[in-house]
Every structure is written in C-alpha cells, then in structure tokens.
Scaffold this motif. Structure first.
Motif, PDB file in Angstrom:
ATOM      1  N   VAL A  49       0.748  -1.192  -0.067  1.00 31.34           N
ATOM      2  CA  VAL A  49       0.051   0.093   0.007  1.00 31.34           C
ATOM      3  C   VAL A  49       0.764   1.402   0.155  1.00 31.34           C
ATOM      4  CG1 VAL A  49      -1.792   1.399   1.265  1.00 31.34           C
ATOM      5  CG2 VAL A  49      -1.825  -1.307   1.267  1.00 31.34           C
ATOM      6  N   ALA A  50       0.806   1.989  -1.069  1.00 32.37           N
ATOM      7  CA  ALA A  50       1.579   3.140  -1.208  1.00 32.37           C
ATOM      8  C   ALA A  50       1.175   4.503  -0.346  1.00 32.37           C
ATOM      9  CB  ALA A  50       1.667   3.516  -2.531  1.00 32.37           C
ATOM     10  N   VAL A  51       1.889   4.640   0.636  1.00 27.24           N
ATOM     11  CA  VAL A  51       1.278   5.778   1.441  1.00 27.24           C
ATOM     12  C   VAL A  51       2.539   6.701   2.081  1.00 27.24           C
ATOM     13  CG1 VAL A  51      -0.789   4.935   2.648  1.00 27.24           C
ATOM     14  CG2 VAL A  51       1.452   4.277   3.523  1.00 27.24           C
ATOM     15  N   PRO A  52       2.479   8.018   2.260  1.00 29.74           N
ATOM     16  CA  PRO A  52       3.626   8.807   2.538  1.00 29.74           C
ATOM     17  C   PRO A  52       4.236   8.796   3.932  1.00 29.74           C
ATOM     18  CG  PRO A  52       1.685  10.008   2.707  1.00 29.74           C
ATOM     19  CD  PRO A  52       1.224   8.807   2.189  1.00 29.74           C
ATOM     20  N   LEU A  53       4.712   7.551   4.225  1.00 32.68           N
ATOM     21  CA  LEU A  53       5.386   7.526   5.548  1.00 32.68           C
ATOM     22  C   LEU A  53       6.800   8.043   5.734  1.00 32.68           C
ATOM     23  CD1 LEU A  53       4.018   4.046   6.544  1.00 32.68           C
ATOM     24  CD2 LEU A  53       2.978   6.133   7.138  1.00 32.68           C
ATOM     25  N   ASN A  54       7.647   8.201   4.746  1.00 32.26           N
ATOM     26  CA  ASN A  54       8.893   8.630   4.770  1.00 32.26           C
ATOM     27  C   ASN A  54       9.858   7.893   5.601  1.00 32.26           C
ATOM     28  OD1 ASN A  54       8.127  10.847   2.956  1.00 32.26           O
ATOM     29  ND2 ASN A  54       7.148  11.881   4.571  1.00 32.26           N
ATOM     30  N   ARG A  55       9.874   6.527   5.515  1.00 34.11           N
ATOM     31  CA  ARG A  55      10.692   5.561   6.286  1.00 34.11           C
ATOM     32  C   ARG A  55      11.625   5.195   5.525  1.00 34.11           C
ATOM     33  NH1 ARG A  55       8.762   3.206  10.851  1.00 34.11           N
ATOM     34  NH2 ARG A  55       9.879   1.171  10.222  1.00 34.11           N
ATOM     35  N   THR A  56      12.811   5.087   6.238  1.00 32.33           N
ATOM     36  CA  THR A  56      13.911   4.332   5.137  1.00 32.33           C
ATOM     37  C   THR A  56      13.871   2.880   4.855  1.00 32.33           C
ATOM     38  OG1 THR A  56      15.012   3.542   7.276  1.00 32.33           O
ATOM     39  CG2 THR A  56      15.691   6.030   6.397  1.00 32.33           C
ATOM     40  N   ALA A  57      12.660   2.261   5.391  1.00 31.03           N
ATOM     41  CA  ALA A  57      12.331   0.782   5.079  1.00 31.03           C
ATOM     42  C   ALA A  57      10.890   0.579   4.884  1.00 31.03           C
ATOM     43  CB  ALA A  57      13.148  -0.233   5.907  1.00 31.03           C
ATOM     44  N   PRO A  58      10.157  -0.201   4.427  1.00 29.97           N
ATOM     45  CA  PRO A  58       8.911  -0.553   4.623  1.00 29.97           C
ATOM     46  C   PRO A  58       8.383  -0.861   5.922  1.00 29.97           C
ATOM     47  CG  PRO A  58       9.790  -1.346   2.644  1.00 29.97           C
ATOM     48  CD  PRO A  58      10.838  -1.106   3.456  1.00 29.97           C
ATOM     49  N   LEU A  59       7.048  -0.633   6.316  1.00 26.58           N
ATOM     50  CA  LEU A  59       6.434  -0.711   7.709  1.00 26.58           C
ATOM     51  C   LEU A  59       5.586  -2.033   7.280  1.00 26.58           C
ATOM     52  CD1 LEU A  59       6.302  -0.197  10.692  1.00 26.58           C
ATOM     53  CD2 LEU A  59       4.263   0.913   9.999  1.00 26.58           C
TER      54      LEU A  59
END
Length: 297
Positions: free
Chosen positions: A56-66
């Motif tokens: 799911v593409a969402v703007p979380l701005n993490r360095t790795a997927p959650l």
C-alpha cells in the motif's frame, strides 16, 4: 394388432426413460450448483483463512517499508471461529514477522446464527501471544461495546496490548518514527477525532486506527493512512456486481481494500469472522500484512 401394441408400449417406455433422464439432468444441473454454492458460502469459505501480503503506497517517509498486520472482526464464537481458529490467526501472523500489529475491534460476537459466546479474556490472552518489533495496538468495535467496553478494554490491556481511546502514541525504530492514533467506534462510542490527533506532538506521519470506516470523510490530510474494518466486505461479493449489503452509510464506497480520496488514504480490512448470518462468499476470512511504503512496484 398385438404387435403394434407391443411396439407402442416399448416406444412409450423409451420416451419415458429419455424424459426421466433429461429431467434428472436438469434437476442435477440446478441442484448441484446450488448445493455447491451453499456449501462454499456456509462452510468452505467461512472456515478458511488467508494471510496475504499487500503493498500500500502511503507517505510514511521511512527508510524501510513498515510491515503492518491488520487483524479485525475476529467475532470469536461465530461458526468456524473458536479459540482454535484464533490460535491459527496468531500463529500465522507471527510467522509473517510483522513490524507492528493493529487490532481494529469486534473481538467478540453478538447474535450470529449457530454461534456461541466466547469471553473476551481468553480471546485477549491468545492475542497476547502476538509478537512484533513495535508491539500491538487496538481499538474497540461495536460488538465489543455492546458486550462491555470496559471489560474488553481491560482484557486487552492485561494482555499487554495498547488500547487507543481517542489518543495517539509514538513508535520509533531504526527505519523512522510515526504516530499511531486510535478513535472510538463511530456507531457506539463518543469518538473524538480532534482529541486523538491532538495527542500528535510533531510532524511524524500518522496512522489512524478505527473500527468503522464511515469516519473517513472527516479525517484530515494530516493522517497518512486510516485503517478500518467493520464491513466484512459485505460478507458476500457477487462477481461483476459487488456486495449487495455493506454495513456503511456509504455502501460499497468503503466496502473493502484501499480507498484514496482527495489524496487521503484508507484501507478497509474484511476481517475473519461473521456476524448475523454465518456466510462468506467471495470475501474469504483474511488477515492482510500491509507493506507500507512511499511507492509500490
């Protein structure tokens, strides 16, 4: 003349046999699919379980997927959904190695044909076996409130599961930080979206947990992703038509899956159990493991 009579009798017998076979064939053509579909809808599909990964593409701005496991609408006590099924859910979620677990309510069941009551304490105890790097967070559903909101809340807290009642908490790991906010059930509790988001103290991304998706039109763009359950995907989904009945004022608009409106994101999970009528057709019991990242392949 006797010979003619015998020939007519034989012809009639052949005709009757042919007609009987055709009638049986038509009856079988009608009964077999109906029986097959009934068996599928009332037994095979409700008793199944899928644990599936979905990006799911969402703007979380993490360095790795959650990796977020979403468990909702267990309705433990509904047909095919006793403690053994719950134990299977927990084991399979643990095997998926999530970063965080989100529980979106309706642990218990209230009025379902063929069901039996299971207390919230053993349900929460089983859910307490869930493990992830960032813990488990929960909100209550309408069935939980109808039973006893304080009792269900206490059972979850005793199992070391954080219950978010119109508040937010921050989680941080090596990939980044985010806020997890929870809002009370839209139907049965005095939900306070303003209070929940008022607990957010910085500009880190926000994931909002709620049971009923009908709150989504009021969710501001500040929230990166809203997660909801409640609908069961309608429990029945007819090809090329959709779900005839969805327990939402918005009908099929919020029935299931990822919804994007005005650059705001929501994901509605279809859950595990059943309510009212123990049927699932085209909406198998499932626990999604959401791979949350800025873009999907």
């Amino acid at each position: 003349m006797p010979t003619v009579k015998r020939n007519q009798s034989a012809t009639e017998r052949v005709s009757r046999t042919w007609f009987s076979k055709r009638l049986f064939g038509v009856a079988a053509a009608l009964v077999f699919p109906a029986g097959f579909m009934a068996g599928w809808a009332f037994w095979w599909e409700p008793s199944s379980l899928r644990v599936v990964e979905e990006c799911v593409a969402v703007p979380l701005n993490r360095t790795a997927p959650l990796r977020a496991a979403v468990i909702t609408d267990l309705h433990t006590g509904s047909p095919f959904n006793g403690i053994p099924k719950l134990r299977m859910v927990v084991d399979r979620v643990n095997a998926a190695n999530p970063d965080v677990v989100f529980i979106l309510g309706d642990l218990v069941v209230h009025e379902v044909l063929g069901g039996s009551f299971v207390a919230p304490e053993p349900i929460a105890q089983e859910l307490g076996r869930l493990h992830s790097r960032n813990g488990s967070f929960a909100v209550l559903g309408n069935h939980d409130v109808w039973l006893d909101a304080d009792r269900v809340r206490q059972a979850l807290q005793d199992a070391a599961i954080t219950v978010l009642d119109d508040r937010a908490v921050k989680i941080t790991d090596e990939a980044g930080s985010l806020w997890v906010a929870g809002v009370g059930d839209y139907w049965t509790e005095k939900h306070n979206l303003t209070a929940a988001l008022g607990s957010v103290l910085d500009d880190a991304p926000v994931i909002l947990l709620t049971h009923n998706p009908d709150i989504f039109p009021d969710v501001p763009s500040r929230v990166s992703l809203t997660l909801a359950g409640h609908t069961h995907g309608g429990q029945v989904r007819i090809p090329f038509f959709g779900s005839p009945v969805v327990p939402s004022r918005y009908g099929q608009r919020f029935a299931a899956g990822q919804i994007v409106e005005d650059s705001r994101h929501m994901y509605v999970a279809t859950g595990v159990g059943t309510s009212i009528i123990p049927i699932r057709f085209g909406v198998p019991p499932s626990v999604p493991i959401l791979i949350l990242q800025n873009t999907c392949p």
